[in-house]
Design a protein around this motif. Structure first.
Motif, PDB file in Angstrom:
ATOM      1  N   LEU A 262      15.378 -12.990 -64.919  1.00  0.00           N
ATOM      2  CA  LEU A 262      14.468 -11.858 -64.971  1.00  0.00           C
ATOM      3  C   LEU A 262      13.043 -12.365 -65.183  1.00  0.00           C
ATOM      4  O   LEU A 262      12.764 -13.063 -66.166  1.00  0.00           O
ATOM      5  CB  LEU A 262      14.855 -10.917 -66.117  1.00  0.00           C
ATOM      6  CG  LEU A 262      13.951  -9.691 -66.291  1.00  0.00           C
ATOM      7  CD1 LEU A 262      14.039  -8.772 -65.091  1.00  0.00           C
ATOM      8  CD2 LEU A 262      14.291  -8.946 -67.574  1.00  0.00           C
ATOM      9  N   PHE A 263      12.148 -12.005 -64.261  1.00  0.00           N
ATOM     10  CA  PHE A 263      10.736 -12.351 -64.383  1.00  0.00           C
ATOM     11  C   PHE A 263       9.989 -11.138 -64.942  1.00  0.00           C
ATOM     12  O   PHE A 263      10.197 -10.008 -64.487  1.00  0.00           O
ATOM     13  CB  PHE A 263      10.153 -12.777 -63.041  1.00  0.00           C
ATOM     14  CG  PHE A 263      10.474 -14.199 -62.677  1.00  0.00           C
ATOM     15  CD1 PHE A 263       9.467 -15.139 -62.549  1.00  0.00           C
ATOM     16  CD2 PHE A 263      11.786 -14.607 -62.473  1.00  0.00           C
ATOM     17  CE1 PHE A 263       9.745 -16.462 -62.223  1.00  0.00           C
ATOM     18  CE2 PHE A 263      12.085 -15.923 -62.150  1.00  0.00           C
ATOM     19  CZ  PHE A 263      11.067 -16.856 -62.037  1.00  0.00           C
ATOM     20  N   VAL A 264       9.131 -11.405 -65.923  1.00  0.00           N
ATOM     21  CA  VAL A 264       8.427 -10.345 -66.637  1.00  0.00           C
ATOM     22  C   VAL A 264       6.935 -10.633 -66.625  1.00  0.00           C
ATOM     23  O   VAL A 264       6.503 -11.731 -67.000  1.00  0.00           O
ATOM     24  CB  VAL A 264       8.919 -10.237 -68.093  1.00  0.00           C
ATOM     25  CG1 VAL A 264       8.169  -9.121 -68.825  1.00  0.00           C
ATOM     26  CG2 VAL A 264      10.420 -10.000 -68.142  1.00  0.00           C
ATOM     27  N   ALA A 265       6.158  -9.650 -66.201  1.00  0.00           N
ATOM     28  CA  ALA A 265       4.701  -9.759 -66.266  1.00  0.00           C
ATOM     29  C   ALA A 265       4.233  -9.189 -67.595  1.00  0.00           C
ATOM     30  O   ALA A 265       4.320  -7.974 -67.825  1.00  0.00           O
ATOM     31  CB  ALA A 265       4.061  -9.015 -65.103  1.00  0.00           C
ATOM     32  N   ASP A 266       3.779 -10.058 -68.497  1.00  0.00           N
ATOM     33  CA  ASP A 266       3.185  -9.646 -69.769  1.00  0.00           C
ATOM     34  C   ASP A 266       1.694  -9.492 -69.510  1.00  0.00           C
ATOM     35  O   ASP A 266       0.936 -10.466 -69.518  1.00  0.00           O
ATOM     36  CB  ASP A 266       3.457 -10.692 -70.842  1.00  0.00           C
ATOM     37  CG  ASP A 266       2.981 -10.256 -72.236  1.00  0.00           C
ATOM     38  OD1 ASP A 266       2.094  -9.373 -72.311  1.00  0.00           O
ATOM     39  OD2 ASP A 266       3.480 -10.810 -73.228  1.00  0.00           O
ATOM     40  N   VAL A 267       1.258  -8.253 -69.293  1.00  0.00           N
ATOM     41  CA  VAL A 267      -0.108  -8.030 -68.823  1.00  0.00           C
ATOM     42  C   VAL A 267      -1.136  -8.214 -69.931  1.00  0.00           C
ATOM     43  O   VAL A 267      -2.314  -8.468 -69.651  1.00  0.00           O
ATOM     44  CB  VAL A 267      -0.242  -6.630 -68.186  1.00  0.00           C
ATOM     45  CG1 VAL A 267       0.639  -6.522 -66.958  1.00  0.00           C
ATOM     46  CG2 VAL A 267       0.106  -5.529 -69.184  1.00  0.00           C
ATOM     47  N   ASP A 268      -0.737  -8.086 -71.200  1.00  0.00           N
ATOM     48  CA  ASP A 268      -1.685  -8.307 -72.297  1.00  0.00           C
ATOM     49  C   ASP A 268      -1.902  -9.796 -72.550  1.00  0.00           C
ATOM     50  O   ASP A 268      -3.015 -10.221 -72.883  1.00  0.00           O
ATOM     51  CB  ASP A 268      -1.185  -7.631 -73.575  1.00  0.00           C
ATOM     52  CG  ASP A 268      -1.398  -6.131 -73.556  1.00  0.00           C
ATOM     53  OD1 ASP A 268      -1.981  -5.628 -72.570  1.00  0.00           O
ATOM     54  OD2 ASP A 268      -0.986  -5.454 -74.516  1.00  0.00           O
ATOM     55  N   ALA A 269      -0.854 -10.595 -72.394  1.00  0.00           N
ATOM     56  CA  ALA A 269      -0.966 -12.038 -72.628  1.00  0.00           C
ATOM     57  C   ALA A 269      -1.378 -12.802 -71.383  1.00  0.00           C
ATOM     58  O   ALA A 269      -1.752 -13.978 -71.476  1.00  0.00           O
ATOM     59  CB  ALA A 269       0.362 -12.585 -73.147  1.00  0.00           C
ATOM     60  N   GLY A 270      -1.309 -12.172 -70.200  1.00  0.00           N
ATOM     61  CA  GLY A 270      -1.619 -12.872 -68.964  1.00  0.00           C
ATOM     62  C   GLY A 270      -0.598 -13.940 -68.632  1.00  0.00           C
ATOM     63  O   GLY A 270      -0.929 -14.990 -68.080  1.00  0.00           O
ATOM     64  N   ILE A 271       0.663 -13.663 -68.959  1.00  0.00           N
ATOM     65  CA  ILE A 271       1.745 -14.637 -68.781  1.00  0.00           C
ATOM     66  C   ILE A 271       2.881 -14.018 -67.973  1.00  0.00           C
ATOM     67  O   ILE A 271       3.215 -12.836 -68.142  1.00  0.00           O
ATOM     68  CB  ILE A 271       2.290 -15.099 -70.151  1.00  0.00           C
ATOM     69  CG1 ILE A 271       1.210 -15.841 -70.949  1.00  0.00           C
ATOM     70  CG2 ILE A 271       3.519 -15.990 -69.998  1.00  0.00           C
ATOM     71  CD1 ILE A 271       1.631 -16.167 -72.370  1.00  0.00           C
ATOM     72  N   ILE A 272       3.487 -14.830 -67.103  1.00  0.00           N
ATOM     73  CA  ILE A 272       4.737 -14.457 -66.451  1.00  0.00           C
ATOM     74  C   ILE A 272       5.853 -15.256 -67.098  1.00  0.00           C
ATOM     75  O   ILE A 272       5.819 -16.493 -67.123  1.00  0.00           O
ATOM     76  CB  ILE A 272       4.699 -14.731 -64.936  1.00  0.00           C
ATOM     77  CG1 ILE A 272       3.650 -13.844 -64.265  1.00  0.00           C
ATOM     78  CG2 ILE A 272       6.070 -14.488 -64.306  1.00  0.00           C
ATOM     79  CD1 ILE A 272       3.467 -14.130 -62.796  1.00  0.00           C
ATOM     80  N   TYR A 273       6.832 -14.555 -67.644  1.00  0.00           N
ATOM     81  CA  TYR A 273       7.988 -15.197 -68.259  1.00  0.00           C
ATOM     82  C   TYR A 273       9.178 -15.161 -67.304  1.00  0.00           C
ATOM     83  O   TYR A 273       9.344 -14.209 -66.528  1.00  0.00           O
ATOM     84  CB  TYR A 273       8.387 -14.486 -69.549  1.00  0.00           C
ATOM     85  CG  TYR A 273       7.373 -14.586 -70.660  1.00  0.00           C
ATOM     86  CD1 TYR A 273       7.177 -15.781 -71.348  1.00  0.00           C
ATOM     87  CD2 TYR A 273       6.615 -13.479 -71.040  1.00  0.00           C
ATOM     88  CE1 TYR A 273       6.247 -15.879 -72.378  1.00  0.00           C
ATOM     89  CE2 TYR A 273       5.683 -13.567 -72.071  1.00  0.00           C
ATOM     90  CZ  TYR A 273       5.506 -14.769 -72.730  1.00  0.00           C
ATOM     91  OH  TYR A 273       4.587 -14.868 -73.740  1.00  0.00           O
ATOM     92  N   ALA A 274      10.008 -16.196 -67.384  1.00  0.00           N
ATOM     93  CA  ALA A 274      11.303 -16.229 -66.699  1.00  0.00           C
ATOM     94  C   ALA A 274      12.378 -16.261 -67.773  1.00  0.00           C
ATOM     95  O   ALA A 274      12.366 -17.145 -68.636  1.00  0.00           O
ATOM     96  CB  ALA A 274      11.417 -17.444 -65.787  1.00  0.00           C
ATOM     97  N   ILE A 275      13.295 -15.295 -67.730  1.00  0.00           N
ATOM     98  CA  ILE A 275      14.317 -15.171 -68.765  1.00  0.00           C
ATOM     99  C   ILE A 275      15.688 -15.346 -68.117  1.00  0.00           C
ATOM    100  O   ILE A 275      16.029 -14.627 -67.171  1.00  0.00           O
ATOM    101  CB  ILE A 275      14.231 -13.815 -69.481  1.00  0.00           C
ATOM    102  CG1 ILE A 275      12.798 -13.557 -69.966  1.00  0.00           C
ATOM    103  CG2 ILE A 275      15.196 -13.769 -70.654  1.00  0.00           C
ATOM    104  CD1 ILE A 275      12.588 -12.189 -70.574  1.00  0.00           C
ATOM    105  N   SER A 276      16.470 -16.293 -68.630  1.00  0.00           N
ATOM    106  CA  SER A 276      17.797 -16.571 -68.075  1.00  0.00           C
ATOM    107  C   SER A 276      18.745 -15.420 -68.377  1.00  0.00           C
ATOM    108  O   SER A 276      18.471 -14.593 -69.261  1.00  0.00           O
ATOM    109  CB  SER A 276      18.346 -17.868 -68.661  1.00  0.00           C
ATOM    110  OG  SER A 276      18.737 -17.669 -70.011  1.00  0.00           O
ATOM    111  N   PRO A 277      19.893 -15.352 -67.669  1.00  0.00           N
ATOM    112  CA  PRO A 277      20.861 -14.282 -67.953  1.00  0.00           C
ATOM    113  C   PRO A 277      21.327 -14.258 -69.401  1.00  0.00           C
ATOM    114  O   PRO A 277      21.700 -13.199 -69.917  1.00  0.00           O
ATOM    115  CB  PRO A 277      22.015 -14.599 -66.992  1.00  0.00           C
ATOM    116  CG  PRO A 277      21.354 -15.298 -65.839  1.00  0.00           C
ATOM    117  CD  PRO A 277      20.277 -16.124 -66.470  1.00  0.00           C
ATOM    118  N   SER A 278      21.275 -15.411 -70.076  1.00  0.00           N
ATOM    119  CA  SER A 278      21.686 -15.463 -71.483  1.00  0.00           C
ATOM    120  C   SER A 278      20.548 -15.114 -72.441  1.00  0.00           C
ATOM    121  O   SER A 278      20.748 -15.094 -73.659  1.00  0.00           O
ATOM    122  CB  SER A 278      22.224 -16.854 -71.820  1.00  0.00           C
ATOM    123  OG  SER A 278      21.210 -17.842 -71.656  1.00  0.00           O
TER     124      SER A 278
END
Length: 377
Positions: free
Chosen positions: A184-200
């Motif tokens: 799951l890729f998440v756009a954190d618009v306040d931090a200016g970061i894109i996170y990648a989160i594994s299924p776990s």
């Protein structure tokens, strides 16, 4: 996501294949200054798709219709042109379709629901009591993920509505999308970061330093992002390989990509006893994971004048090495049977179906009668 349907049915030899084009994978981007939606084709051509709408959320259905919420209603915009009101008086910052073609919408209010819309527009409340929920995304198992800035988190809802916290410590999860590998890729618009989160649930930073991050989405393995005025492509999800797609003066907003081609293949042949099973091989090309629906039909053929239809078919799916990777007897017993689109569900309980995501490669589907012993040949 590409959807590939292979139907196995019984009786005298008949082969039919059909390719239905649902869209050329154009990138659609909302523009607040212009109050419009722009369309970027793979060759870089930019056109105006719709005017008079600044979308807070956008998503395509499997037929190539764009759904967009502008803060007043969810509007339906077919690629052929025109606009209709799909759901009035609804402000949503998150739209997503499940595998059955139902549209889910978060409501950007206090103590508000996530609403589930059937294809005909009738609606029910999926869950309630949320405060300003935003981006939505479904995984392959039918779990719904929700950006929830109030708790600096991403919530996870099982198909029955059970809620858990999937990820925390994310300031403002505005936009969510799954890559072909299930991250799951998440756009954190306040931090200016894109996170990648594994299924776990393991979180890593995919990319940072965005000045005005807005939205993200995937086309196959390619990640598309809007940052300020720019639309950026990360080919193959490679953060070190940036490719400019386009620029929208005043700011590039929400993103949506029209769906790729849908392939339907049907094979009809005689199924006997013992090793006399129906075997159909198929190859998935390209580089991206594809959602595949395989059906073993029998009684559904009788209304079409087919005599001696197989009364109780069973189904197996093998990979290119011959290993069994999935099987089904009676399609409604499958854990994800509710995700099979309504128009593609077998007509009889005794018929079988396998809905799964497969990587490119060669596969073999085997249909046999109940209690037969299918042998991979």
């Amino acid at each position: 996501m590409k959807v590939f349907r292979l139907s196995l049915v019984s009786s005298a030899v008949f082969l039919c294949s059909q390719l239905v084009l649902a869209g050329p994978n154009d990138v659609f981007v909302g523009a607040s200054k212009q109050n419009a939606i722009f369309r970027f084709r793979p060759d870089g051509t930019e056109t105006t798709f719709a005017v008079g709408i600044t979308p807070l959320a956008m998503v395509f259905d499997s037929s190539g219709n764009l759904f967009a919420d502008d803060g007043f209603s969810i509007k339906k915009l077919p690629l052929t042109g025109g606009v209709t009101i799909f759901a009035p008086n609804l402000k949503s910052k998150g739209l997503a379709f499940d595998a059955a073609g139902n549209l889910f919408a978060s409501v950007a209010e206090t103590n508000a629901p996530i609403v589930k819309f059937a294809p005909d527009g009738t609606h029910t409340v999926f869950v309630n009591g949320l405060n300003h929920a935003e981006g939505l995304a479904f995984d392959q198992l039918g779990n719904l993920y929700v950006g929830y800035p109030e708790l600096n988190a991403v919530l996870k809802f099982a198909p029955n509505g059970t809620r858990t916290t999937f990820a925390s410590g994310i300031l403002h999860a505005r936009s969510l999308a799954f890559d072909p590998g299930g991250f799951l890729f998440v756009a954190d618009v306040d931090a200016g970061i894109i996170y990648a989160i594994s299924p776990s649930g393991v979180r890593t930073t995919f990319a940072s330093g965005f000045a005005n991050l807005n939205a993200l989405t995937f086309k196959g393995a390619d990640l598309f992002v809007t940052d300020g005025e720019f639309i950026i492509k990360f080919p193959g999800g490679n953060f070190s390989d940036l490719t400019p797609v386009g620029q929208i003066p005043g700011g590039a907003g929400q993103l949506a990509i029209d769906p790729p081609a849908i392939s339907n293949i049907s094979t009809r042949a005689q199924v006997n006893t013992g090793t006399g099973v129906l075997i159909a091989g198929f190859i998935l090309s390209g580089t991206e994971q594809k959602t595949v629906l395989i059906r073993a039909l029998g009684p559904s053929l009788t209304p079409f004048g087919v005599s001696g239809a197989l009364a109780d078919p069973v189904l197996e799916l093998h990979n290119g090495s011959g290993n069994l990777i999935a099987s089904n007897d009676d399609w409604q017993t499958a854990a994800n049977s509710s995700q099979i689109p309504g128009g593609l569900r077998p007509g009889f309980t005794a018929e079988s179906a396998i809905l799964t995501a497969l990587h490119p490669g060669s596969y073999t589907a085997i249909e046999a009668g109940k209690n037969a012993q299918p042998v991979l040949g």
